[in-house]
Design an enzyme around this catalytic site. Structure first.
Site, PDB file in Angstrom:
ATOM      1  N   ASP A 138       1.118  -7.712   2.233  1.00 16.07           N
ATOM      2  CA  ASP A 138       1.254  -6.264   2.013  1.00 16.07           C
ATOM      3  C   ASP A 138       2.727  -5.860   1.901  1.00 16.07           C
ATOM      4  O   ASP A 138       3.316  -5.322   2.829  1.00 16.07           O
ATOM      5  CB  ASP A 138       0.568  -5.508   3.154  1.00 16.07           C
ATOM      6  CG  ASP A 138       0.336  -4.041   2.826  1.00 16.07           C
ATOM      7  OD1 ASP A 138       0.888  -3.563   1.818  1.00 16.07           O
ATOM      8  OD2 ASP A 138      -0.391  -3.382   3.584  1.00 16.07           O
ATOM      9  N   HIS A 160       0.822  -1.213   0.000  1.00 21.63           N
ATOM     10  CA  HIS A 160       0.000   0.000   0.000  1.00 21.63           C
ATOM     11  C   HIS A 160       0.856   1.264   0.000  1.00 21.63           C
ATOM     12  O   HIS A 160       0.388   2.320  -0.413  1.00 21.63           O
ATOM     13  CB  HIS A 160      -1.007  -0.010   1.160  1.00 21.63           C
ATOM     14  CG  HIS A 160      -0.453   0.293   2.514  1.00 21.63           C
ATOM     15  ND1 HIS A 160      -0.154  -0.682   3.443  1.00 21.63           N
ATOM     16  CD2 HIS A 160      -0.177   1.464   3.124  1.00 21.63           C
ATOM     17  CE1 HIS A 160       0.279  -0.128   4.556  1.00 21.63           C
ATOM     18  NE2 HIS A 160       0.280   1.182   4.394  1.00 21.63           N
ATOM     19  N   SER A 212       4.042   2.275   8.408  1.00 26.92           N
ATOM     20  CA  SER A 212       3.777   1.325   7.328  1.00 26.92           C
ATOM     21  C   SER A 212       5.073   1.058   6.574  1.00 26.92           C
ATOM     22  O   SER A 212       5.745   1.984   6.136  1.00 26.92           O
ATOM     23  CB  SER A 212       2.732   1.886   6.368  1.00 26.92           C
ATOM     24  OG  SER A 212       1.474   1.950   6.979  1.00 26.92           O
TER      25      SER A 212
END
Length: 761
Positions: A226, A90, A659
């Site tokens: 991810d 992402h 992230s």
């Protein structure tokens, strides 16, 4: 009607209203420079086999030399001596989307460069390393004691910061970033090195990289692969350079070895990255405003927009590709705010804040000196937060609803040009402004669909019109009220029929007319008129009060933080996250969302197959190749006892910006990549609930399996340093340093050069 995609996660709500008895994790996002004095002993007691110097050092390679700020919005890590960078899918989603088209749909199918020549450049994408950090509080606050106002104090600080930055980087290619901590009680400087040639190397298909989609976002158990791979390139002397086909892969000072031994419950974990923003020390009034005012309205606005985008994206592949990254970004915050509000309620956060404030008031009143300094502080907080009544909600509707409409947001960037035209500015100045705007046109319209935006326009402005008191409406709404009887669908018909901003051709013609001297080319454009009206209201009626009150609050919070640290002198305080390099640490451990329910600390490929076969959500579709490998149990060296690990949770304190952060074991080896938090723990940006907060990471073995077995990109795995022995501790890190030293003959000379520069600065 709310779409199935959006509704599907609400089934989990009933599973998260109880209290758990899990072992409390470690709260805090700690400054690497201060680990030795604040955290090293505690970290080693919890199982870490490294020293603070192994994590952060300016005298030798350390873990910090493998960590990058990825684009300024995520974290990445070096995982090979050839500049290979690992981050989240992402985080790289925007770049994957930019390279995608209906013909080459890398979002759907994935992308893997077979050679370095196939790696794809990404203009504007950066990777920033930290060279060193330094406490510069004394230099930055010099002269502020005599400042008579906050504005004067801030002016002095800005001058001091400019001076320190200039002196610290003179004669180098480095940059300097100075940030306030504890609301301006302390200041730290980061010397940085930014690389601007960062290329896309590999990404799994979205059915792996986004498996679970919005249904599983912020949820545990999780089965999302991810991750994505990029490569940092450098110019001569291994230093930053603009993109060039002649650039070579960057040779990092340190890259993380990858452990194949996996994780076990209670294993020590460390997250190293760039957390974006937290507000752990807010007062009860501020938390009440977030919980009762701001979040409910923002959630409703975004949910309305998501429903519209979802329908149009399903109806058209072209629209799906255009809006994929936008949808993901909108949905991410939307769902986070829902969990945050629930977490605030569940943790009794407002009541706990009020109790702390009561203790603070009693402590301040017990001593005349403290009373003089802190006695009126809480009353002043109350006064200032009351002054924001109506202001915060107006600001939210402007930023979320009005500017949530793309045509308004883009037209707003033309307001300055129109003001120049009305003021009869010199044509050469007008042309310069036109040239700036011309550069923004193609990027905007590449991912813009006017019919979709028209639906968003009508829906979001209708919410703005109905949910905000009429006395807080921009002037343009009076026209809608009188001419269209408050019908925003009819208003949308006129705006989108007459505005040049509905198409790239329309905007380019208008700009060409302006360049040709036509002063009224944009004068009557309805989208520009609306944007100008909203911005005018914002600048005149919202921002003055908002800015004044927040200036007051900054001073109050600075004083409050000083008081809290004085009152709780035995407590170790960590500063709020502000996109600077931090260390969080904890343990791999499960948790109980409700009484009688306990979540395991890991998930496996078995769970992916179960979800895919359940038919419960479209977000659970998987590639045929993945199912084939599962049926054959063809996991290679990445499986364990017939299972393939996919994700795990730990008690590290993380937030947005983390992230892509590496999750590192006790020996300094990579075991996973952080990509999310559990829904029950999303309130950790404001208040920490030790029983519920868990960070979610994709297991490195699943990433390697996807790269190697699924994608057939084993050449990338061959670049990496894979480790199977986790018992060697610190010597393993030292041995790897020796290996890197032999791989990079110029390393010693570069280290001497860096050290000399550090000493000189």
């Amino acid at each position: 009607m709310i779409s199935k995609r959006i509704l599907s996660f609400f089934a989990a709500v009933c599973l998260s209203i109880g209290i758990t008895t899990a072992t409390p994790p470690d709260e805090g996002m700690w400054l690497p420079l201060l680990l030795k004095q604040l955290n090293e002993t505690d970290m080693q007691k919890k199982g870490m086999k490294l020293s603070a110097e192994d994590i952060y050092s300016i005298n030798q390679s350390s873990l910090k030399d493998a960590i990058v700020s990825f684009g300024g919005f995520c974290t990445g890590e070096m995982i090979s001596p050839e500049g290979l960078l690992l981050t989240n899918h992402h985080c790289g989603y925007g770049q994957i989307q930019q390279h995608s088209s209906v013909e080459n749909d890398y979002l759907t199918n994935g992308f893997w460069a077979k050679t370095k020549a196939e790696e794809k450049p990404n203009p504007g994408l950066t990777a920033t390393f930290i060279v060193r950090m330094e406490d510069v509080t004394q230099q930055i606050l010099e002269g502020t004691a005599n400042a008579k106002t906050e504005a004067e104090r801030e002016s002095i600080i800005q001058r001091n910061m400019a001076k320190v930055r200039r002196e610290s980087t003179a004669g180098t290619h480095y940059d300097a970033v100075i940030k306030p901590y504890f609301y301006g009680n302390e200041y730290y400087m980061y010397i940085t090195e930014t690389f601007r040639d960062v290329r896309l190397v590999g990404a799994p298909p979205s059915s792996i990289g986004k498996f679970g989609g919005d249904t599983d976002n912020w949820m545990w158990p999780r089965h999302t692969g991810d991750f994505s791979l990029f490569r940092v390139y450098a110019g001569p002397n291994n230093e930053p350079a603009e993109y060039s086909p002649n650039n070579k892969p960057y040779k990092p000072k340190h890259h993380l070895p990858i452990s194949l031994s996996g994780v076990q419950e209670n294993d020590f974990t460390l997250v190293f990255g760039f957390p974006g923003r937290t507000n752990e020390y807010l007062t009860s009034q501020a938390v009440q405003e977030v919980y009762a005012v701001s979040n409910p309205h923002k959630i409703n606005i975004r949910e309305t927009k998501l429903n519209i985008l979802d329908k149009d994206m399903k109806a058209s592949d072209a629209v799906r590709i255009q809006y994929a990254a936008k949808y993901a970004s909108i949905a991410n915050a939307w769902k986070k705010w829902i969990g945050e509000s629930r977490g605030i309620r569940k943790a009794n956060a407002i009541e706990k804040k009020q109790e702390l404030e009561k203790q603070f008031a009693n402590w301040a009143a017990a001593d005349p000196a403290r009373k003089a300094k802190y006695g009126n502080l809480l009353a002043e907080f109350e006064t200032n937060y009351k002054a924001l009544d109506g202001i915060t909600i107006s600001r939210d509707y402007i930023t979320e609803a009005a500017y949530g409409v793309e045509i308004i947001r883009f037209a707003n960037t033309f307001v300055k040009l129109q003001e120049m035209l009305e003021a009869n500015a010199p044509q050469n100045e007008i042309n310069a402004q036109v040239e700036k705007l011309e550069k923004t046109v193609a990027p905007f319209y590449k991912d813009y669909n006017a019919p979709t935006d028209k639906k968003v326009f009508a829906a979001l402005l209708d919410l703005y019109y109905k949910n905000i008191d009429a006395k807080m409406h921009p002037a343009a709404f009076a026209t809608v009220r009188s001419k269209y009887k408050g019908d925003f669908n009819k208003y949308a018909d006129e705006v989108f029929a007459k505005s040049a901003f509905t198409s790239e051709a329309g905007v380019r013609k208008a700009l060409a007319d302006v360049k040709a001297g036509k002063k009224d080319a944009l004068k009557n454009d309805p989208a520009l008129q609306l944007a100008s009206s909203i911005t005018d209201y914002y600048n005149k009626n919202v921002m003055p009060t908002y800015t004044k009150v927040n200036d007051n609050l900054n001073l109050l919070y600075r004083t409050y933080m000083a008081g809290l640290r004085e009152m709780q002198s035995d407590k170790k305080f960590y500063p709020d996250a502000n996109s600077t390099l931090r260390v969080a640490y904890g343990k791999v451990e499960p948790y109980e969302p409700v009484d009688g329910v306990k979540y395991l600390y890991y998930t496996t490929l078995e769970g992916i197959i179960e979800k895919a076969e359940s038919g419960a959500a479209e977000d659970y579709a998987i590639p045929a190749r993945l199912k084939e490998l599962y049926e054959k149990k063809d996991y290679g060296r990445y499986g364990v006892n017939g299972e393939l690990p996919v994700a795990f949770i730990a008690s590290n304190h993380t937030t947005g910006g983390n992230s892509g952060s590496p999750v590192i074991n006790a020996n300094g080896q990579l075991i996973g990549t952080n990509f999310d938090r559990n829904w029950e723990g999303t309130m950790s940006d404001i208040v920490y609930n030790p029983d519920q907060v868990r960070n979610i990471s994709v297991d490195v073995r699943y990433m390697l399996f996807i790269i190697d077995k699924f994608a057939g990109a084993g050449h990338l795995v061959e670049e990496m340093t894979l480790v199977t022995d986790d018992t060697s501790g610190l010597p393993q890190v030292d041995a790897r340093r020796k290996q890197q030293s032999s791989e990079e003959p110029s390393k010693k000379n570069k280290k001497k050069k860096d050290k000399a520069a550090a000493v000189a600065n």
